[in-house]
Design a protein around this motif. Structure first.
Motif, mmCIF file in Angstrom:
data_model
loop_
_atom_site.group_PDB
_atom_site.id
_atom_site.type_symbol
_atom_site.label_atom_id
_atom_site.label_comp_id
_atom_site.label_asym_id
_atom_site.label_seq_id
_atom_site.Cartn_x
_atom_site.Cartn_y
_atom_site.Cartn_z
ATOM 1 N N UNK A 103 -1.667 -5.774 -8.724
ATOM 2 C CA UNK A 103 -1.162 -7.065 -9.207
ATOM 3 C C UNK A 103 -0.126 -7.671 -8.270
ATOM 4 N N UNK A 104 0.387 -6.846 -7.341
ATOM 5 C CA UNK A 104 1.438 -7.304 -6.432
ATOM 6 C C UNK A 104 0.841 -7.673 -5.082
ATOM 7 N N UNK A 105 1.376 -8.696 -4.473
ATOM 8 C CA UNK A 105 0.990 -9.040 -3.093
ATOM 9 C C UNK A 105 1.869 -8.210 -2.156
ATOM 10 N N UNK A 106 1.509 -6.919 -2.020
ATOM 11 C CA UNK A 106 2.377 -5.969 -1.331
ATOM 12 C C UNK A 106 2.624 -6.381 0.111
ATOM 13 N N UNK A 107 1.620 -6.932 0.775
ATOM 14 C CA UNK A 107 1.750 -7.257 2.195
ATOM 15 C C UNK A 107 2.631 -8.481 2.440
ATOM 16 N N UNK A 108 3.034 -9.178 1.404
ATOM 17 C CA UNK A 108 3.900 -10.344 1.603
ATOM 18 C C UNK A 108 5.368 -9.971 1.713
ATOM 19 N N UNK A 109 5.710 -8.695 1.531
ATOM 20 C CA UNK A 109 7.106 -8.262 1.543
ATOM 21 C C UNK A 109 7.490 -7.746 2.928
ATOM 22 N N UNK A 110 8.758 -7.976 3.271
ATOM 23 C CA UNK A 110 9.280 -7.482 4.548
ATOM 24 C C UNK A 110 9.474 -5.976 4.527
ATOM 25 N N UNK A 111 9.739 -5.405 3.364
ATOM 26 C CA UNK A 111 9.891 -3.960 3.247
ATOM 27 C C UNK A 111 9.571 -3.541 1.819
ATOM 28 N N UNK A 112 9.055 -2.328 1.693
ATOM 29 C CA UNK A 112 8.716 -1.736 0.399
ATOM 30 C C UNK A 112 9.503 -0.437 0.275
ATOM 31 N N UNK A 113 10.299 -0.327 -0.770
ATOM 32 C CA UNK A 113 11.127 0.859 -1.008
ATOM 33 C C UNK A 113 10.567 1.596 -2.216
ATOM 34 N N UNK A 114 10.276 2.883 -2.053
ATOM 35 C CA UNK A 114 9.731 3.707 -3.128
ATOM 36 C C UNK A 114 10.797 4.716 -3.544
ATOM 37 N N UNK A 115 11.172 4.688 -4.817
ATOM 38 C CA UNK A 115 12.178 5.604 -5.358
ATOM 39 C C UNK A 115 11.547 6.486 -6.425
ATOM 40 N N UNK A 116 11.929 7.754 -6.441
ATOM 41 C CA UNK A 116 11.526 8.651 -7.526
ATOM 42 C C UNK A 116 12.499 8.532 -8.675
ATOM 43 N N UNK A 117 12.007 8.679 -9.881
ATOM 44 C CA UNK A 117 12.888 8.549 -11.033
ATOM 45 C C UNK A 117 13.781 9.778 -11.171
ATOM 46 N N UNK A 118 14.873 9.609 -11.901
ATOM 47 C CA UNK A 118 15.783 10.724 -12.142
ATOM 48 C C UNK A 118 15.093 11.780 -12.995
ATOM 49 N N UNK A 119 15.379 13.061 -12.739
ATOM 50 C CA UNK A 119 14.772 14.114 -13.566
ATOM 51 C C UNK A 119 15.171 13.966 -15.027
ATOM 52 N N UNK A 120 14.201 14.196 -15.898
ATOM 53 C CA UNK A 120 14.414 14.121 -17.338
ATOM 54 C C UNK A 120 14.214 15.511 -17.919
ATOM 55 N N UNK A 121 15.088 15.961 -18.862
ATOM 56 C CA UNK A 121 14.870 17.279 -19.465
ATOM 57 C C UNK A 121 13.456 17.411 -20.022
ATOM 58 N N UNK A 122 12.812 18.498 -19.653
ATOM 59 C CA UNK A 122 11.438 18.711 -20.072
ATOM 60 C C UNK A 122 10.414 18.405 -19.002
ATOM 61 N N UNK A 123 10.819 17.653 -17.963
ATOM 62 C CA UNK A 123 9.900 17.365 -16.862
ATOM 63 C C UNK A 123 9.637 18.623 -16.053
ATOM 64 N N UNK A 124 8.427 18.790 -15.537
ATOM 65 C CA UNK A 124 8.164 19.961 -14.676
ATOM 66 C C UNK A 124 8.954 19.861 -13.385
ATOM 67 N N UNK A 125 9.258 21.000 -12.734
ATOM 68 C CA UNK A 125 9.993 20.965 -11.464
ATOM 69 C C UNK A 125 9.250 20.150 -10.418
ATOM 70 N N UNK A 126 10.026 19.359 -9.665
ATOM 71 C CA UNK A 126 9.427 18.562 -8.607
ATOM 72 C C UNK A 126 8.726 17.304 -9.070
ATOM 73 N N UNK A 127 8.858 16.947 -10.361
ATOM 74 C CA UNK A 127 8.149 15.778 -10.872
ATOM 75 C C UNK A 127 8.539 14.482 -10.176
ATOM 76 N N UNK A 128 9.833 14.201 -9.890
ATOM 77 C CA UNK A 128 10.157 12.938 -9.195
ATOM 78 C C UNK A 128 9.433 12.794 -7.872
ATOM 79 N N UNK A 129 9.400 13.852 -7.062
ATOM 80 C CA UNK A 129 8.698 13.774 -5.785
ATOM 81 C C UNK A 129 7.192 13.677 -5.977
ATOM 82 N N UNK A 130 6.671 14.310 -7.025
ATOM 83 C CA UNK A 130 5.233 14.233 -7.280
ATOM 84 C C UNK A 130 4.812 12.788 -7.554
#
Length: 632
Positions: free
Chosen positions: A455-482
């Motif tokens: 839905x996004x015109x990704x190529x129209x942006x000068x830069x794209x920043x990808x962030x992992x969400x903060x770990x939440x209790x109950x999430x499996x280890x490594x979930x933000x990076x996954x």
């Protein structure tokens, strides 16, 4: 109705179980009966089959008794019943004494081995590094300290954490590589207990590093650890320099007060946000920072400017053939990329990038400058930028604030976050009426789903920043990076489908996932914990470098920049690196290296070359970049 009687075998087993339940005495009795049931018949067979055995039954039974006594160490005296019972009693006393002595020795050795295994003995080292706490940063910190001590004979790194000693040693070995001459010593215990901290020998340590763990209360734990360290060192004449890191700036003042005058406290989230923004505007910058901060390559040193006192700072830029001067250390203040006409005072130290502290040797490089190939065109003015922020975590508000600081009118930040990210909604609502040059728009969506990105015109942006969400209790280890890796896979698929590069900058938590990240040629990776660990290791070796890094990573200071090489030398012409340094001096900058566009796909440097010799010559292209220290 008569009760059915249990089978004889079940009743026998039940009686045997009840007998054993009476304790050690019953167990010893059963063992004695079992031994006699085996030893006596066996000895009787030996006697009756012996050709030299006595003829009479009484003598044969006496011989069986003597063999039984020798086998069980119960004595073997024969004669009257009193004599036999006395012999057995003395043998039992001897057996009890020997067994008790063996048991005491075994228990003492076991307790000692258990204490050693738990890491509860006091370290008697001097000048060692103490690392307090356990997180992903510990692998980077320990590895860098080992690299820094590679040329020392008796170096040691002591790690204290509330974990099993053996588990710590097993985890650190494969992740940090060979330790060489450095000895790794692990101790178990809470870092917030003043009675436990003396196990690491902090009073004689060369530096103490306090790491924040990966839980939500990390900053409070750091402050408590610093207070415990302060209590453990109470009464000591000298205290080692302390380097600590906190996430939230609300805890920085408390941490600095607890660390004392010799302490240095870093704001890890703020530094990470600044690095992500810098890399978003110029992908590849994280490679430069990693090259400058680790001990494997060239790093910052403070050197005495021989023969430069009273001369302008610009002269120092071409005064070292194999080192790159970037600023002055005046007292406790770092002046990075000062105006070239700034005079060098007698007490000033030069801030230089060099292979080692003894490789900064002076030499005149001015004859290497070729003014004919220097570019004279002014730098292109900054323009409005469009940034796409995929994902949200606790560092995202700091990141948006950093983007806002240097935003030109008309700049846009589009945020795609899940509905549960309440802080993202708050930032978007707060920005609505600010009237700044940067507008923030929030879009709800899951960045790991293809339809969200389509839905996004990704190529129209000068830069794209990808962030992992903060770990939440109950999430499996490594979930933000996954989740981050899944988003990167989708972006990479869009790149391959359109044939157009995306300037992607992503943040990862675990450095091991860097090799797994599906990155395109224009992508960059910030491993937040690794960069903070590198900073802490550098400052622990030289506290004065804290002022250098504070200026380098401040929002308004002179930082590391990547500029088009065409701003310094004419494209397609061959020139020495000294010529690039001279061209950067005219712009008020300090050139420290370059990035070759032709070598961008080739690891591990990906085209980055830091601190090349001034006499190095190469043909510069329009797509090459120059690494400088300067201001925007």
């Amino acid at each position: 109705m008569a009760q059915r009687r249990a089978p004889l075998g079940d009743r026998a087993r039940y009686w045997f179980d009840r007998t054993l339940a009476r304790g050690a005495a019953a167990l010893v009795g059963w063992m004695a009966l079992l031994c006699l049931a085996v030893v006596v018949p066996a000895n009787a067979v030996l006697v009756w089959t012996d050709s030299d055995a006595p003829a009479s039954l009484t003598d044969r039974l006496a011989q069986v008794w003597r063999l039984t006594g020798q086998t069980l160490r119960l004595g073997g005296a024969t004669g009257t019943p009193l004599r036999v019972m006395t012999s057995v009693l003395l043998a039992l006393v001897a057996l009890l004494y020997v067994s008790t002595l063996v048991g005491l020795i075994t228990t003492a050795l076991t307790d000692r081995l258990t204490a050693l295994r738990r890491g509860r003995s006091t370290v008697l080292e001097e000048g060692h590094a103490v690392v307090l706490g356990w997180s992903e940063q510990v692998f980077t910190v320990v590895g860098e300290l080992v690299a820094a001590n590679a040329n020392q004979r008796r170096a040691a790194v002591v790690v204290l954490a509330d974990r099993d000693k053996t588990l710590m040693e097993e985890a650190l070995g494969p992740r940090t590589g060979p330790f060489g001459r450095t000895r790794l010593i692990c101790r178990s215990g809470p870092t917030t207990d003043p009675a436990v901290l003396p196990l690491t020998g902090p009073a004689t340590a060369g530096a103490v590093l306090v790491l924040p763990h990966d839980e939500p209360d990390a900053d409070a734990e750091v402050v408590r650890t610093l207070l415990a360290l302060r209590a453990a060192l109470a009464g000591e004449r000298t205290r080692p320099p302390v380097v600590a890191a906190v996430r939230d700036d609300r805890y920085r003042l408390a941490a600095e007060l607890a660390a004392g005058r010799t302490g240095v406290v870093l704001e890890s989230d703020t530094v990470t946000a600044r690095l992500i923004v810098q890399a978003a505007r110029r992908p590849g910058l994280s490679l430069v920072h990693q090259e400058l901060l680790d001990f494997a390559g060239d790093e910052f040193y403070l050197v005495r400017g021989v023969g430069l006192t009273g001369r302008p700072f610009g002269d120092a830029l071409l005064a070292y053939p194999t080192s790159s001067v970037v600023g002055l250390m005046r007292g406790d203040t770092a002046l990075l990329a000062p105006p070239p006409r700034t005079p060098i005072a007698p007490d000033d130290l030069l801030v230089a990038v060099s292979r080692d502290d003894d490789t900064a040797r002076p030499g005149d490089c001015a004859p290497l400058v070729e003014e004919a190939v220097m570019a004279s065109a002014p730098a292109a003015p900054a323009r409005a930028e469009r940034v796409l922020l995929l994902g949200w975590n606790r560092r995202a508000p700091l990141l948006v604030d950093q983007l806002r600081r240097r935003a030109r009118p008309g700049s846009v930040v589009d945020v795609v976050a899940e509905p549960r990210d309440a802080t993202a909604r708050q930032v978007g609502e707060a920005d609505a009426g600010r009237g700044t040059g940067l507008s923030v728009t929030l879009h709800h969506g899951d960045t790991t789903r293809p339809e969200t990105l389509r839905r996004l015109d990704v190529h129209s942006y000068d830069s794209v920043i990808v962030l992992g969400r903060d770990p939440v209790p109950g999430d499996p280890p490594g979930d933000p990076d996954t989740r981050t890796l899944v988003t990167l896979l989708l972006l990479r698929q869009m790149e391959e489908a359109t044939g157009r590069e995306l300037p992607v900058v992503t943040e990862l938590i675990d450095d091991r996932n860097r090799a797994l990240a599906p990155l395109g040629p224009g992508a960059d990776v910030i491993v937040s914990g690794r960069l903070i660990g590198l900073l802490m290791a550098q400052i622990s070796q030289n506290r004065l470098l804290a002022a250098v890094f504070e200026e380098l990573f401040s929002a308004d200071g002179a930082g590391v920049r990547l500029r088009p090489a065409a701003d310094y030398v004419l494209p397609g012409r061959e020139a020495s690196f000294a010529t690039v340094v001279a061209a950067a001096r005219h712009r008020g900058e300090c050139a420290i290296g370059y990035r070759s566009h032709a070598d961008v796909p080739t690891g591990p440097a990906y085209g980055v070359r830091i601190n090349p010799p001034k006499d190095e010559r190469r043909r510069w292209t329009a797509r090459d970049e120059v690494v400088v220290v300067g201001r925007d």
